[in-house]
Motif scaffolding. Sequence first.
Motif, PDB file in Angstrom:
ATOM      1  N   TYR A  32      61.801  41.171   3.254  1.00  7.68           N
ATOM      2  CA  TYR A  32      60.876  40.093   3.132  1.00  7.68           C
ATOM      3  C   TYR A  32      59.442  40.599   2.571  1.00  7.68           C
ATOM      4  O   TYR A  32      58.909  41.125   3.552  1.00  7.68           O
ATOM      5  N   VAL A  33      58.764  39.654   1.599  1.00  7.89           N
ATOM      6  CA  VAL A  33      57.370  40.232   1.390  1.00  7.89           C
ATOM      7  C   VAL A  33      56.388  39.460   2.187  1.00  7.89           C
ATOM      8  O   VAL A  33      56.847  37.499   2.735  1.00  7.89           O
ATOM      9  N   MET A  34      55.697  39.885   3.204  1.00  8.28           N
ATOM     10  CA  MET A  34      54.751  39.474   4.129  1.00  8.28           C
ATOM     11  C   MET A  34      53.128  39.757   3.766  1.00  8.28           C
ATOM     12  O   MET A  34      52.841  39.975   2.706  1.00  8.28           O
ATOM     13  N   GLY A  35      52.605  38.565   4.015  1.00  8.81           N
ATOM     14  CA  GLY A  35      51.370  38.017   3.352  1.00  8.81           C
ATOM     15  C   GLY A  35      50.475  37.529   4.608  1.00  8.81           C
ATOM     16  O   GLY A  35      50.299  36.956   5.131  1.00  8.81           O
ATOM     17  N   TRP A  36      49.209  37.750   4.140  1.00  2.00           N
ATOM     18  CA  TRP A  36      48.373  36.704   4.871  1.00  2.00           C
ATOM     19  C   TRP A  36      47.037  36.120   3.777  1.00  2.00           C
ATOM     20  O   TRP A  36      46.663  36.477   3.172  1.00  2.00           O
ATOM     21  N   PHE A  37      46.687  34.963   4.659  1.00  5.40           N
ATOM     22  CA  PHE A  37      46.014  34.033   4.174  1.00  5.40           C
ATOM     23  C   PHE A  37      44.590  33.531   5.592  1.00  5.40           C
ATOM     24  O   PHE A  37      45.091  34.063   6.601  1.00  5.40           O
ATOM     25  N   ARG A  38      43.577  32.930   5.140  1.00  3.19           N
ATOM     26  CA  ARG A  38      43.358  32.622   4.909  1.00  3.19           C
ATOM     27  C   ARG A  38      42.658  31.232   5.089  1.00  3.19           C
ATOM     28  O   ARG A  38      42.050  31.407   3.774  1.00  3.19           O
ATOM     29  N   GLN A  39      42.213  30.380   5.548  1.00  5.25           N
ATOM     30  CA  GLN A  39      40.767  29.134   5.425  1.00  5.25           C
ATOM     31  C   GLN A  39      39.893  29.516   6.607  1.00  5.25           C
ATOM     32  O   GLN A  39      39.886  28.133   7.298  1.00  5.25           O
ATOM     33  N   ALA A  40      38.560  28.722   5.798  1.00  6.70           N
ATOM     34  CA  ALA A  40      37.857  28.508   6.498  1.00  6.70           C
ATOM     35  C   ALA A  40      37.690  27.046   6.035  1.00  6.70           C
ATOM     36  O   ALA A  40      38.056  26.204   5.158  1.00  6.70           O
ATOM     37  N   PRO A  41      36.828  25.932   7.002  1.00 12.74           N
ATOM     38  CA  PRO A  41      36.214  24.494   7.277  1.00 12.74           C
ATOM     39  C   PRO A  41      35.732  24.526   6.116  1.00 12.74           C
ATOM     40  O   PRO A  41      34.943  25.220   5.287  1.00 12.74           O
ATOM     41  N   GLY A  42      36.550  23.333   5.088  1.00 14.45           N
ATOM     42  CA  GLY A  42      35.826  22.810   4.458  1.00 14.45           C
ATOM     43  C   GLY A  42      36.467  23.626   2.648  1.00 14.45           C
ATOM     44  O   GLY A  42      35.549  23.495   1.391  1.00 14.45           O
ATOM     45  N   LYS A  43      37.343  24.761   2.899  1.00 14.38           N
ATOM     46  CA  LYS A  43      37.239  24.952   1.563  1.00 14.38           C
ATOM     47  C   LYS A  43      38.636  25.114   1.491  1.00 14.38           C
ATOM     48  O   LYS A  43      40.128  24.717   2.516  1.00 14.38           O
ATOM     49  N   GLU A  44      39.723  25.756   0.764  1.00 18.36           N
ATOM     50  CA  GLU A  44      40.759  25.867   0.231  1.00 18.36           C
ATOM     51  C   GLU A  44      41.787  27.315   0.965  1.00 18.36           C
ATOM     52  O   GLU A  44      40.876  28.096   1.135  1.00 18.36           O
ATOM     53  N   ARG A  45      42.621  27.199   1.157  1.00 18.80           N
ATOM     54  CA  ARG A  45      43.558  28.222   1.525  1.00 18.80           C
ATOM     55  C   ARG A  45      43.600  29.318   0.651  1.00 18.80           C
ATOM     56  O   ARG A  45      43.577  29.163  -1.056  1.00 18.80           O
ATOM     57  N   GLU A  46      43.033  30.849   0.886  1.00 25.29           N
ATOM     58  CA  GLU A  46      43.010  31.582  -0.192  1.00 25.29           C
ATOM     59  C   GLU A  46      43.972  32.986   0.580  1.00 25.29           C
ATOM     60  O   GLU A  46      44.095  33.300   2.118  1.00 25.29           O
ATOM     61  N   PHE A  47      44.317  33.744  -0.436  1.00 24.49           N
ATOM     62  CA  PHE A  47      44.976  35.025  -0.414  1.00 24.49           C
ATOM     63  C   PHE A  47      44.001  35.973   0.456  1.00 24.49           C
ATOM     64  O   PHE A  47      42.980  36.307   0.266  1.00 24.49           O
ATOM     65  N   VAL A  48      44.682  36.497   1.668  1.00 24.99           N
ATOM     66  CA  VAL A  48      43.725  37.667   1.474  1.00 24.99           C
ATOM     67  C   VAL A  48      44.947  39.646   1.575  1.00 24.99           C
ATOM     68  O   VAL A  48      44.063  39.874   1.243  1.00 24.99           O
ATOM     69  N   ALA A  49      46.625  39.260   1.813  1.00 27.71           N
ATOM     70  CA  ALA A  49      46.499  40.417   1.566  1.00 27.71           C
ATOM     71  C   ALA A  49      48.205  40.756   2.041  1.00 27.71           C
ATOM     72  O   ALA A  49      48.353  39.333   2.703  1.00 27.71           O
ATOM     73  N   ALA A  50      48.488  41.707   1.200  1.00 29.06           N
ATOM     74  CA  ALA A  50      50.545  41.300   0.877  1.00 29.06           C
ATOM     75  C   ALA A  50      51.280  42.973   1.096  1.00 29.06           C
ATOM     76  O   ALA A  50      50.229  43.674   0.600  1.00 29.06           O
ATOM     77  N   ILE A  51      52.040  42.458   1.606  1.00 27.87           N
ATOM     78  CA  ILE A  51      52.773  44.211   1.611  1.00 27.87           C
ATOM     79  C   ILE A  51      54.065  44.461   1.481  1.00 27.87           C
ATOM     80  O   ILE A  51      54.965  42.484   1.905  1.00 27.87           O
ATOM     81  N   SER A  52      54.595  45.101   0.726  1.00 31.74           N
ATOM     82  CA  SER A  52      56.593  44.832   0.159  1.00 31.74           C
ATOM     83  C   SER A  52      57.105  44.705   1.370  1.00 31.74           C
ATOM     84  O   SER A  52      56.764  45.761   2.494  1.00 31.74           O
ATOM     85  N   GLY A  53      58.350  44.759   1.376  1.00 30.58           N
ATOM     86  CA  GLY A  53      59.672  44.773   2.444  1.00 30.58           C
ATOM     87  C   GLY A  53      59.140  45.729   3.541  1.00 30.58           C
ATOM     88  O   GLY A  53      60.189  46.024   4.434  1.00 30.58           O
ATOM     89  N   GLY A  54      59.593  47.296   2.279  1.00 33.36           N
ATOM     90  CA  GLY A  54      59.164  48.345   2.652  1.00 33.36           C
ATOM     91  C   GLY A  54      58.132  48.852   3.440  1.00 33.36           C
ATOM     92  O   GLY A  54      58.103  50.274   3.659  1.00 33.36           O
ATOM     93  N   GLY A  55      57.320  47.940   2.723  1.00 35.97           N
ATOM     94  CA  GLY A  55      55.240  48.843   3.067  1.00 35.97           C
ATOM     95  C   GLY A  55      55.192  49.762   2.374  1.00 35.97           C
ATOM     96  O   GLY A  55      53.671  50.291   2.290  1.00 35.97           O
ATOM     97  N   ALA A  56      55.845  49.872   1.274  1.00 41.16           N
ATOM     98  CA  ALA A  56      55.236  51.113   0.334  1.00 41.16           C
ATOM     99  C   ALA A  56      54.537  50.457  -1.308  1.00 41.16           C
ATOM    100  O   ALA A  56      53.007  50.876  -1.557  1.00 41.16           O
TER     101      ALA A  56
END
Length: 121
Positions: A32-56
């Motif tokens: 699985y590709v894994m990602g981090w997202f964030r959502q601040a109050p009153g704002k839409e969820r936004e992409f932060v970072a992602a990493i491939s399955g092997g981490g490269a």
Amino acid sequence: QVQLRESGGGLVQAGGSLRLSCAASGRTFSHYVMGWFRQAPGKEREFVAAISGGGAVTHYSDSVKGRFTISRDNAKNTVYLQMNSLQPEDTAVYYCAGKSGPIATTVYDYWGQGTQVTVSS
């Protein structure tokens, strides 16, 4: 089915650091590709970072590039987000997500419950 659980959030002063962790269930975590997202109050969820399955391969949003680092330990079924030089605008609920598709796509299949990060000025 993959279950994700975030930890490591909290309150930190501006300029400080936090490391978020996301533990995943299942035996095929490395697929699985894994990602981090964030959502601040009153704002839409936004992409932060992602990493491939092997981490490269990693991707970052412009707002965190150079300050945040995503990594993973497939032996522990865990993905991390090291956050340095935190600023008040980084305050948000941070979500871990996973998908079986390409890293470049924006649709994720699995989501955690989120962990609160609060940065005080």
